[in-house]
Design an enzyme around this catalytic site. Structure first.
Site, PDB file in Angstrom:
ATOM      1  N   SER A 158       1.237   6.593   2.496  1.00 25.36           N
ATOM      2  CA  SER A 158       1.943   7.581   3.326  1.00 25.36           C
ATOM      3  C   SER A 158       3.210   8.099   2.645  1.00 25.36           C
ATOM      4  O   SER A 158       3.889   7.376   1.934  1.00 25.36           O
ATOM      5  CB  SER A 158       2.344   6.963   4.662  1.00 25.36           C
ATOM      6  OG  SER A 158       1.223   6.426   5.303  1.00 25.36           O
ATOM      7  N   GLU A 188      -4.643   9.347  18.349  1.00 21.74           N
ATOM      8  CA  GLU A 188      -5.050  10.755  18.502  1.00 21.74           C
ATOM      9  C   GLU A 188      -6.051  11.129  17.404  1.00 21.74           C
ATOM     10  O   GLU A 188      -7.073  11.766  17.662  1.00 21.74           O
ATOM     11  CB  GLU A 188      -3.828  11.697  18.419  1.00 21.74           C
ATOM     12  CG  GLU A 188      -2.859  11.584  19.580  1.00 21.74           C
ATOM     13  CD  GLU A 188      -1.918  10.385  19.458  1.00 21.74           C
ATOM     14  OE1 GLU A 188      -1.943   9.687  18.419  1.00 21.74           O
ATOM     15  OE2 GLU A 188      -1.168  10.135  20.415  1.00 21.74           O
ATOM     16  N   GLU A 204     -13.760  -1.848   6.767  1.00 19.69           N
ATOM     17  CA  GLU A 204     -13.932  -2.884   7.800  1.00 19.69           C
ATOM     18  C   GLU A 204     -13.717  -2.303   9.190  1.00 19.69           C
ATOM     19  O   GLU A 204     -12.594  -2.201   9.651  1.00 19.69           O
ATOM     20  CB  GLU A 204     -12.909  -4.015   7.570  1.00 19.69           C
ATOM     21  CG  GLU A 204     -13.119  -4.735   6.279  1.00 19.69           C
ATOM     22  CD  GLU A 204     -13.109  -6.240   6.445  1.00 19.69           C
ATOM     23  OE1 GLU A 204     -12.910  -6.710   7.582  1.00 19.69           O
ATOM     24  OE2 GLU A 204     -13.292  -6.921   5.431  1.00 19.69           O
ATOM     25  N   SER A 228       4.747  -1.134   4.135  1.00 18.50           N
ATOM     26  CA  SER A 228       4.939  -2.487   4.673  1.00 18.50           C
ATOM     27  C   SER A 228       5.085  -3.473   3.525  1.00 18.50           C
ATOM     28  O   SER A 228       4.286  -3.474   2.583  1.00 18.50           O
ATOM     29  CB  SER A 228       3.732  -2.894   5.519  1.00 18.50           C
ATOM     30  OG  SER A 228       3.527  -1.975   6.560  1.00 18.50           O
ATOM     31  N   GLN A 251       0.846  -1.209   0.000  1.00 16.08           N
ATOM     32  CA  GLN A 251       0.000   0.000   0.000  1.00 16.08           C
ATOM     33  C   GLN A 251       0.877   1.254   0.000  1.00 16.08           C
ATOM     34  O   GLN A 251       1.548   1.524   1.008  1.00 16.08           O
ATOM     35  CB  GLN A 251      -0.881  -0.018   1.258  1.00 16.08           C
ATOM     36  CG  GLN A 251      -1.784   1.174   1.403  1.00 16.08           C
ATOM     37  CD  GLN A 251      -2.456   1.217   2.768  1.00 16.08           C
ATOM     38  OE1 GLN A 251      -2.024   0.529   3.708  1.00 16.08           O
ATOM     39  NE2 GLN A 251      -3.496   1.998   2.908  1.00 16.08           N
ATOM     40  N   GLY A 252       0.857   2.008  -1.078  1.00 14.67           N
ATOM     41  CA  GLY A 252       1.688   3.210  -1.174  1.00 14.67           C
ATOM     42  C   GLY A 252       0.880   4.465  -0.953  1.00 14.67           C
ATOM     43  O   GLY A 252       0.547   5.192  -1.901  1.00 14.67           O
TER      44      GLY A 252
HETATM   45  C1  LIG Z   1       4.201  -0.433  11.393  1.00 17.52           C
HETATM   46  C2  LIG Z   1       3.627   0.542  10.420  1.00 17.52           C
HETATM   47  C3  LIG Z   1       3.195   0.079   9.184  1.00 17.52           C
HETATM   48  C4  LIG Z   1       2.712   0.978   8.235  1.00 17.52           C
HETATM   49  N1  LIG Z   1       2.382   0.517   6.985  1.00 17.52           N
HETATM   50  C5  LIG Z   1       1.983   1.396   6.026  1.00 17.52           C
HETATM   51  C6  LIG Z   1       1.750   0.937   4.688  1.00 17.52           C
HETATM   52  O1  LIG Z   1       1.903  -0.246   4.375  1.00 17.52           O
HETATM   53  N2  LIG Z   1       1.393   1.852   3.753  1.00 17.52           N
HETATM   54  C7  LIG Z   1       1.230   3.185   4.053  1.00 17.52           C
HETATM   55  O2  LIG Z   1       0.876   3.955   3.163  1.00 17.52           O
HETATM   56  N3  LIG Z   1       1.461   3.653   5.307  1.00 17.52           N
HETATM   57  C8  LIG Z   1       1.840   2.785   6.298  1.00 17.52           C
HETATM   58  N4  LIG Z   1       2.103   3.240   7.576  1.00 17.52           N
HETATM   59  C9  LIG Z   1       2.030   4.677   7.843  1.00 17.52           C
HETATM   60  C10 LIG Z   1       0.889   5.096   8.743  1.00 17.52           C
HETATM   61  O3  LIG Z   1      -0.315   5.101   8.027  1.00 17.52           O
HETATM   62  C11 LIG Z   1       1.253   6.501   9.272  1.00 17.52           C
HETATM   63  O4  LIG Z   1       2.397   6.347  10.089  1.00 17.52           O
HETATM   64  C12 LIG Z   1       0.134   7.109  10.077  1.00 17.52           C
HETATM   65  O5  LIG Z   1      -0.927   7.450   9.233  1.00 17.52           O
HETATM   66  C13 LIG Z   1       0.615   8.372  10.827  1.00 17.52           C
HETATM   67  O6  LIG Z   1       1.222   9.263   9.948  1.00 17.52           O
HETATM   68  P1  LIG Z   1       2.671   9.856  10.253  1.00 17.52           P
HETATM   69  O7  LIG Z   1       3.589   8.720  10.605  1.00 17.52           O
HETATM   70  O8  LIG Z   1       3.044  10.712   9.088  1.00 17.52           O
HETATM   71  O9  LIG Z   1       2.516  10.731  11.546  1.00 17.52           O
HETATM   72  P2  LIG Z   1       1.843  12.211  11.651  1.00 17.52           P
HETATM   73  O10 LIG Z   1       0.564  12.229  10.880  1.00 17.52           O
HETATM   74  O11 LIG Z   1       2.907  13.187  11.269  1.00 17.52           O
HETATM   75  O12 LIG Z   1       1.543  12.271  13.158  1.00 17.52           O
HETATM   76  C14 LIG Z   1       2.534  12.622  14.142  1.00 17.52           C
HETATM   77  C15 LIG Z   1       1.830  12.790  15.481  1.00 17.52           C
HETATM   78  O13 LIG Z   1       0.874  13.842  15.391  1.00 17.52           O
HETATM   79  C16 LIG Z   1      -0.412  13.389  15.756  1.00 17.52           C
HETATM   80  N5  LIG Z   1      -1.434  14.020  14.917  1.00 17.52           N
HETATM   81  C17 LIG Z   1      -1.400  14.178  13.567  1.00 17.52           C
HETATM   82  N6  LIG Z   1      -2.532  14.764  13.150  1.00 17.52           N
HETATM   83  C18 LIG Z   1      -3.313  14.958  14.235  1.00 17.52           C
HETATM   84  C19 LIG Z   1      -4.614  15.515  14.444  1.00 17.52           C
HETATM   85  N7  LIG Z   1      -5.342  15.969  13.438  1.00 17.52           N
HETATM   86  N8  LIG Z   1      -5.092  15.539  15.710  1.00 17.52           N
HETATM   87  C20 LIG Z   1      -4.367  15.070  16.754  1.00 17.52           C
HETATM   88  N9  LIG Z   1      -3.113  14.540  16.625  1.00 17.52           N
HETATM   89  C21 LIG Z   1      -2.599  14.488  15.390  1.00 17.52           C
HETATM   90  C22 LIG Z   1      -0.392  11.903  15.505  1.00 17.52           C
HETATM   91  O14 LIG Z   1      -1.347  11.204  16.300  1.00 17.52           O
HETATM   92  C23 LIG Z   1       1.038  11.527  15.886  1.00 17.52           C
HETATM   93  O15 LIG Z   1       1.141  11.350  17.281  1.00 17.52           O
HETATM   94  C24 LIG Z   1       2.599   2.361   8.543  1.00 17.52           C
HETATM   95  C25 LIG Z   1       2.998   2.817   9.810  1.00 17.52           C
HETATM   96  C26 LIG Z   1       3.522   1.934  10.727  1.00 17.52           C
HETATM   97  C27 LIG Z   1       3.964   2.477  12.053  1.00 17.52           C
END
Ligand SMILES: Cc1cc2nc3c(=O)[nH]c(=O)nc-3n(C[C@H](O)[C@H](O)[C@H](O)COP(=O)(O)OP(=O)(O)OC[C@H]3O[C@@H](n4cnc5c(N)ncnc54)[C@H](O)[C@@H]3O)c2cc1C
Length: 402
Positions: free
Chosen positions: A129, A389, A244, A161, A126-127
């Protein structure tokens, strides 16, 4: 919602159990894994066994080649698989992309991709993020520019992932930089062997390699690989992410942790007695049992709403509650298991996928296998699939619409 035992579901559970008993190869059952996904060869072998039975897509309707099971039947299938220790399936293909293809793809696109999903011939990642675009996904910057019958894709994805094992990726790209940010996004299917794609590993705190950065440097993608119309990417993403709710808590995993804790309760010794004789341990175990039962009730309620195609704010809010409560409980239970293991809790077993930990000594007791790594991996459960959050924000917002 009816909490009485349902005879049809009881018979279905028995049918799944019997199938697993006769068809799950002994060398695959309960095999420890260094991650939430099984080793590639095991996953593919298991997918082909399921497909031979006609269960290659357990979560899809019959008209798309799935089993046509109800939401509750799917949950039972998941529960029995976890209890029997089957390998995992390709969740990206089964639970995320599959429903999207069924709902939005052309007949040609379905013919090109669905058979390969059924038979485990093509694995997906899944691409979505990107650096700086996780929770705020609509701000993504990877761009796809039209050049005749192709798009030329440039940019970077992160936290992808299993990109290192995937044959194809489903990708969100910006096709219109001028449009309002949600409106300029499209949904593409891209062959991972396309020239210009490079994958760089990210090693996570559990010592494993599940995560990657994926770079796109002038990658040419046929326009025919776009799902839906240009600019439909956000609509499709909302459908995919809302698909889901009932599985958001990963109830089968919580049940497995409960079972593991009960095994530890009798097998671990403290002085001359069993661990369960320790009042603090027994109390905490009882609390976990109550919490898992509460989640199981909520899952049943959400499943009933999903079955009735209830897309109300209440259904969404309950899905977010399940995600928050379920994943936070996963973290607390795995932490508690590590504590309960005493000195073995600090030891991670080596596995083929986890070469960096191979120098560590092996504990004698099999029960410790994988628990420390599981605890470390689950630190991420409150991040992936939407952070706690952000889920709390959704619950708060939806509350005003109830
Ligand atoms: C193990 C793992 C597997 C993953 N696999 C995939 C994958 O296969 N494909 C893919 O596309 N992505 C994947 N992800 C990415 C995942 O979807 C993102 O990490 C997640 O959406 C959070 O985005 P970010 O890491 O950019 O953090 P940010 O969005 O930058 O968040 C940073 C912090 O700010 C807080 N925050 C952000 N916005 C808000 C808000 N509006 N209100 C309150 N708090 C807020 C968050 O809760 C967090 O604590 C994976 C992540 C992990 C950890």
């Amino acid at each position: 919602m009816d909490f009485h035992p349902d005879q049809g579901l009881t018979a279905f559970r028995q049918q799944v159990r019997e199938f697993l008993h006769h068809n799950l190869p002994a060398d695959l059952a309960g095999k420890p894994s260094a991650s939430i996904r099984s080793a590639l060869a095991d996953l593919i072998r298991w997918q082909r066994i399921l497909n031979a039975k006609g269960w290659g897509a357990p979560y899809w309707p019959q008209e798309h080649g799935g089993t046509g099971w109800s939401v509750l039947q799917r949950l039972i299938f998941d529960e029995e698989c976890v209890a029997a220790g089957t390998p995992t399936q390709d969740g990206f293909a089964q639970k995320l992309l599959g429903p999207v293809l069924n709902a939005f793809a052309t007949a040609e696109q379905k013919a090109a991709h669905l058979p390969a999903i059924f038979n485990g011939d093509r694995l997906w990642c899944q691409g979505f993020s990107e650096p700086g675009s996780g929770s705020d996904l609509a701000s993504l910057r990877t761009r796809a520019e039209r050049d005749g019958d192709e798009y030329v894709v440039n940019g970077q994805k992160i936290w992808t992932s299993y990109a290192h094992q995937a044959d194809w990726i489903f990708l969100l790209v910006r096709t219109d930089a001028e449009a309002k940010k949600q409106a300029g996004i499209s949904f593409l299917l891209v062959d991972m062997r396309s020239p210009g794609i490079s994958v760089r590993p990210i090693h996570s705190i559990d010592g494993c390699h599940h995560l990657n950065e994926v770079f796109f440097d002038n990658v040419r993608v046929p326009v025919g690989n776009r799902i839906g119309a240009e600019g439909d990417g956000w609509k499709i993403t909302k459908f995919l992410l809302n698909n889901e709710h009932a599985t958001a808590a990963d109830l089968p995993i919580l049940r497995r942790y409960l079972l593991q804790l009960k095994q530890l309760a009798s097998s671990q010794r403290v002085g001359t007695g069993a661990l369960i004789e320790q009042r603090e341990f027994a109390l905490q175990l009882a609390r976990f049992e109550a919490q898992v039962t509460a989640i199981a009730m909520l899952v049943k309620r959400v499943a009933a709403m999903e079955q009735a195609r209830d897309h109300s704010p209440a259904a969404h809010a309950l899905g977010s509650m399940l995600k928050v409560r379920g994943t936070e409980l996963q973290q607390r239970m795995t932490e508690f298991m590590v504590e309960a293991l005493g000195e073995y809790g600090a030891v991670a077993y080596p596995t083929p996928e986890n070469l960096t930990l191979q120098a560590l000594p092996l504990p004698a007791e099999d029960i410790a296998r994988g628990i420390a790594m599981e605890m470390l991996f689950r630190r991420a459960s409150t991040i992936y699939g939407g952070t706690s959050e952000v889920q709390r924000g959704i619950i708060a917002k939806l509350q005003f619409q109830l």
